[in-house]
Design an enzyme around this catalytic site. Structure first.
Site, PDB file in Angstrom:
ATOM      1  N   HIS A 264       0.877  -1.179   0.000  1.00  0.00           N
ATOM      2  CA  HIS A 264       0.000   0.000   0.000  1.00  0.00           C
ATOM      3  C   HIS A 264       0.915   1.231   0.000  1.00  0.00           C
ATOM      4  O   HIS A 264       1.667   1.444  -0.954  1.00  0.00           O
ATOM      5  CB  HIS A 264      -0.915  -0.090   1.227  1.00  0.00           C
ATOM      6  CG  HIS A 264      -2.073   0.855   1.267  1.00  0.00           C
ATOM      7  ND1 HIS A 264      -2.432   1.655   0.219  1.00  0.00           N
ATOM      8  CD2 HIS A 264      -2.973   1.133   2.260  1.00  0.00           C
ATOM      9  CE1 HIS A 264      -3.490   2.384   0.556  1.00  0.00           C
ATOM     10  NE2 HIS A 264      -3.842   2.086   1.806  1.00  0.00           N
ATOM     11  N   HIS A 305      -1.736  -2.215  -9.944  1.00  0.00           N
ATOM     12  CA  HIS A 305      -2.692  -1.626  -9.017  1.00  0.00           C
ATOM     13  C   HIS A 305      -3.920  -2.520  -8.970  1.00  0.00           C
ATOM     14  O   HIS A 305      -4.321  -3.078  -9.977  1.00  0.00           O
ATOM     15  CB  HIS A 305      -3.091  -0.208  -9.471  1.00  0.00           C
ATOM     16  CG  HIS A 305      -3.704   0.579  -8.371  1.00  0.00           C
ATOM     17  ND1 HIS A 305      -5.033   0.487  -8.056  1.00  0.00           N
ATOM     18  CD2 HIS A 305      -3.157   1.446  -7.489  1.00  0.00           C
ATOM     19  CE1 HIS A 305      -5.280   1.273  -7.024  1.00  0.00           C
ATOM     20  NE2 HIS A 305      -4.158   1.864  -6.659  1.00  0.00           N
ATOM     21  N   ASP A 363       3.075   5.769  -6.995  1.00  0.00           N
ATOM     22  CA  ASP A 363       4.220   5.668  -6.089  1.00  0.00           C
ATOM     23  C   ASP A 363       5.540   5.580  -6.819  1.00  0.00           C
ATOM     24  O   ASP A 363       6.590   5.918  -6.272  1.00  0.00           O
ATOM     25  CB  ASP A 363       4.059   4.436  -5.184  1.00  0.00           C
ATOM     26  CG  ASP A 363       2.951   4.654  -4.198  1.00  0.00           C
ATOM     27  OD1 ASP A 363       2.776   5.790  -3.757  1.00  0.00           O
ATOM     28  OD2 ASP A 363       2.244   3.685  -3.883  1.00  0.00           O
TER      29      ASP A 363
HETATM   30  N1  CMC Z   1       5.538  -7.116 -10.442  1.00  0.00           N
HETATM   31  C1  CMC Z   1       5.413  -8.329 -11.057  1.00  0.00           C
HETATM   32  N2  CMC Z   1       4.251  -8.975 -11.206  1.00  0.00           N
HETATM   33  C2  CMC Z   1       3.165  -8.408 -10.685  1.00  0.00           C
HETATM   34  C3  CMC Z   1       3.198  -7.149 -10.035  1.00  0.00           C
HETATM   35  C4  CMC Z   1       4.446  -6.502  -9.933  1.00  0.00           C
HETATM   36  N3  CMC Z   1       4.545  -5.328  -9.320  1.00  0.00           N
HETATM   37  N4  CMC Z   1       1.957  -6.805  -9.615  1.00  0.00           N
HETATM   38  C5  CMC Z   1       1.151  -7.811  -9.999  1.00  0.00           C
HETATM   39  N5  CMC Z   1       1.869  -8.772 -10.656  1.00  0.00           N
HETATM   40  C6  CMC Z   1       1.332  -9.995 -11.306  1.00  0.00           C
HETATM   41  C7  CMC Z   1       0.954 -11.049 -10.289  1.00  0.00           C
HETATM   42  O1  CMC Z   1       2.034 -11.921 -10.045  1.00  0.00           O
HETATM   43  C8  CMC Z   1      -0.191 -11.709 -10.994  1.00  0.00           C
HETATM   44  O2  CMC Z   1       0.333 -12.544 -12.015  1.00  0.00           O
HETATM   45  P1  CMC Z   1      -0.428 -13.920 -12.431  1.00  0.00           P
HETATM   46  O3  CMC Z   1      -1.781 -13.499 -12.903  1.00  0.00           O
HETATM   47  O4  CMC Z   1       0.432 -14.516 -13.468  1.00  0.00           O
HETATM   48  O5  CMC Z   1      -0.492 -14.739 -11.174  1.00  0.00           O
HETATM   49  C9  CMC Z   1      -0.931 -10.566 -11.693  1.00  0.00           C
HETATM   50  O6  CMC Z   1       0.111  -9.595 -11.933  1.00  0.00           O
HETATM   51  C10 CMC Z   1      -2.044  -9.946 -10.869  1.00  0.00           C
HETATM   52  O7  CMC Z   1      -1.506  -9.578  -9.589  1.00  0.00           O
HETATM   53  P2  CMC Z   1      -2.314  -9.593  -8.232  1.00  0.00           P
HETATM   54  O8  CMC Z   1      -1.354  -9.811  -7.103  1.00  0.00           O
HETATM   55  O9  CMC Z   1      -3.484 -10.532  -8.340  1.00  0.00           O
HETATM   56  O10 CMC Z   1      -2.862  -8.113  -8.179  1.00  0.00           O
HETATM   57  P3  CMC Z   1      -3.478  -7.404  -6.913  1.00  0.00           P
HETATM   58  O11 CMC Z   1      -4.582  -6.556  -7.418  1.00  0.00           O
HETATM   59  O12 CMC Z   1      -3.819  -8.377  -5.841  1.00  0.00           O
HETATM   60  O13 CMC Z   1      -2.255  -6.531  -6.375  1.00  0.00           O
HETATM   61  C11 CMC Z   1      -0.759  -4.747  -6.069  1.00  0.00           C
HETATM   62  C12 CMC Z   1      -2.100  -5.177  -6.654  1.00  0.00           C
HETATM   63  C13 CMC Z   1      -0.646  -3.215  -6.159  1.00  0.00           C
HETATM   64  C14 CMC Z   1      -0.674  -5.131  -4.576  1.00  0.00           C
HETATM   65  C15 CMC Z   1       0.374  -5.419  -6.878  1.00  0.00           C
HETATM   66  O14 CMC Z   1       0.326  -5.044  -8.236  1.00  0.00           O
HETATM   67  C16 CMC Z   1       1.764  -5.128  -6.294  1.00  0.00           C
HETATM   68  O15 CMC Z   1       2.196  -5.832  -5.376  1.00  0.00           O
HETATM   69  N6  CMC Z   1       2.467  -4.076  -6.829  1.00  0.00           N
HETATM   70  C17 CMC Z   1       3.743  -3.668  -6.289  1.00  0.00           C
HETATM   71  C18 CMC Z   1       3.520  -2.836  -5.033  1.00  0.00           C
HETATM   72  C19 CMC Z   1       3.008  -1.444  -5.363  1.00  0.00           C
HETATM   73  O16 CMC Z   1       3.535  -0.756  -6.226  1.00  0.00           O
HETATM   74  N7  CMC Z   1       1.970  -1.027  -4.591  1.00  0.00           N
HETATM   75  C20 CMC Z   1       1.418   0.329  -4.712  1.00  0.00           C
HETATM   76  C21 CMC Z   1       0.029   0.335  -5.199  1.00  0.00           C
HETATM   77  S1  CMC Z   1      -0.506   1.988  -5.630  1.00  0.00           S
HETATM   78  C22 CMC Z   1      -0.597   2.844  -4.149  1.00  0.00           C
HETATM   79  C23 CMC Z   1      -1.759   2.491  -3.303  1.00  0.00           C
HETATM   80  O17 CMC Z   1      -2.918   2.614  -3.758  1.00  0.00           O
HETATM   81  O18 CMC Z   1      -1.531   2.150  -2.132  1.00  0.00           O
END
Ligand code: CMC
Length: 423
Positions: A264, A305, A363
């Site tokens: 987050h 995201h 971010d």
């Molecule tokens: N790097 C590599 N792969 C990723 C990433 C990433 N940053 N983010 C998602 N994926 C992949 C994930 O492995 C999955 O792949 P597959 O479908 O093959 O299993 C797919 O993309 C979907 O990911 P998810 O984990 O189901 O997505 P989510 O909606 O649960 O998570 C997130 C969203 C923001 C937590 C995630 O994208 C992440 O961890 N990003 C990096 C951390 C980050 O930058 N966070 C800030 C978010 S913006 C500020 C805020 O609102 O707080």
């Protein structure tokens, strides 16, 4: 509201559920009646759950749209300042010129902390993470205003909002000053909100600090772009804490705690840590491969995201601001920023990221700007928290001004069934 209905079949039971339409966005199925049929919904991560009704912020993640009270974030970032956005989130309308001047004045008159609050800072180790200090100090505010936190009194709620908006930059800057061992700087009423924050961060009693207007403008943009973001993890935490009737300072402290995590608000700090770990452009391919490897927990920080499956509209504004700041500071050729630009390019072209719609998020760029301004990485999430306080407060205020019940989710129990202790 509509007269649409959804029908759910479970075994031989058919259950009719009301369906509501908001002013925009997906319809919602009202599942509240399911409990009478002995059923719960199951939605870990709340991916398909609308937990409340709200009039504050709307996001269309597929189109990359973010509206506060109906106004697009790009217009707010361009044509208003952070305090006007605070007023908008809190009151539902942008202020007139007279209201804006009065609001700016009111906030200026609340920026000092009670002098005894210094003791809270002194209780922390010098190497304490500033988020740990901020969580504690904001929670402690309730001890200073305990006689003015009647959540059913609209005027007390408004004064609390003013106090929080005004004091958060002072608290944030003091978290930083404490860790460096420099004296705390008092707020200056001749400066605007962002300039005053920079003064309290970087000024010393030895000489007058003159804020750079481009950097102050960039800070104000960062505040605006982080001001609110619908029912994210920290806002939902604040609502859940508030649903028990807890006081607003305690609720905001719970939001700060939830924001701290790297998935987050901690992401902007994690972006810089990641760029440092990559270290050199020649290592980028290795880290991209790690990010794609499902066996490897590494993720590209600042990408992806939960809601935006398109370019985050805040990231677009932030990207522009990043270029302005880097040009102003002559940092266009900074090696770490070169790594960041290359990562951005790869993520926008590489099939893995394109297919999963993993665009750079807000971010990614805010971390780069803050680093260029000279703000230590450990302060990044603190700045996110001070900016988001108005969003948290507005949601809490919206909730406690209307009908609400204590938030109490249920579970799918998969543990042992009843058994006897045999000794
Ligand atoms: N790097 C590599 N792969 C990723 C990433 C990433 N940053 N983010 C998602 N994926 C992949 C994930 O492995 C999955 O792949 P597959 O479908 O093959 O299993 C797919 O993309 C979907 O990911 P998810 O984990 O189901 O997505 P989510 O909606 O649960 O998570 C997130 C969203 C923001 C937590 C995630 O994208 C992440 O961890 N990003 C990096 C951390 C980050 O930058 N966070 C800030 C978010 S913006 C500020 C805020 O609102 O707080």
């Amino acid at each position: 509201m509509t007269d649409k209905k959804a029908t759910l079949s479970v075994g031989d039971k058919s259950i009719e559920l009301p369906v509501y339409s908001g002013t925009t966005g997906p319809d919602v199925i009202d599942v509240r009646g399911l409990v009478q049929h002995g059923l719960f919904t199951y939605d870990p991560g709340f991916v398909s759950t609308a937990a409340c009704e709200s009039k504050i912020t709307y996001i269309d993640g597929d189109k990359g749209v973010l509206l506060h009270r109906g106004y697009p974030i790009e217009q707010l970032a361009e044509q208003t300042d952070y305090l006007e956005v605070c007023y908008l989130l809190l009151h539902g309308e942008l202020p007139t010129a007279a209201e804006s001047a009065r609001f700016h004045d009111t906030i200026k008159n609340h920026t000092m902390l009670h002098d005894q609050m210094r003791n809270f800072f002194n209780g922390f180790r010098r190497d304490a993470h500033p988020m740990a200090i901020m969580c504690g100090v904001v929670g402690a505010l309730s001890a200073f205003y305990h006689d003015q936190i009647d959540i059913n009194d609209a005027r007390q709620r408004e004064i609390t909002a003013h106090r929080l908006i005004a004091k958060m930059p002072t608290i944030a800057a003091w978290c930083h000053k404490y860790s460096t061992g420099q004296p705390f700087m008092y707020p200056r009423n001749d400066l605007n909100y962002a300039e005053n924050f920079l003064h309290m961060m970087f000024g010393t009693p030895c000489e007058e600090y003159k804020p750079n207007p481009i950097l102050a403008k960039a800070m104000d943009r960062i505040f605006i772009l982080h001001a609110d973001h619908e029912q994210n993890a920290s806002t939902s935490t604040v609502r859940l804490a508030g649903s028990t009737g807890a006081n607003p300072f305690a609720c905001i402290a719970s939001g700060i705690a939830a924001l701290w995590g790297p998935a987050h608000g901690g992401a902007n700090e994690a972006v810089l840590d990641m760029l440092e770990e990559i270290g050199d452009e020649s290592n980028i391919d290795t880290f991209i491969a790690k990010a794609k490897d499902k066996e490897d927990p590494f993720r590209l920080m600042g990408f992806g995201h939960r809601v935006y499956k398109n370019f985050d509209p805040r990231a677009k504004v932030m990207r522009e601001t990043a270029h302005e700041v880097l040009a102003e500071l002559g940092l266009e050729n900074d090696p770490m920023l070169k790594i960041a630009q290359r990562l951005e390019q790869i993520a926008l072209e590489d099939e893995y990221f394109v297919k999963r719609k993993l665009y750079p998020n807000v971010d990614f760029y805010s971390g780069i700007i803050l680093k260029a301004i000279g703000i230590p990485t450990s302060m990044f999430t603190v700045i996110f928290a001070m900016s988001r306080t108005i969003g948290w407060f507005s949601h809490w205020n919206e909730m406690v001004s209307g009908d609400y019940r204590i938030g109490r989710p249920r579970q799918l129990y998969n543990g042992e069934i009843s058994r006897d202790v045999a000794k």
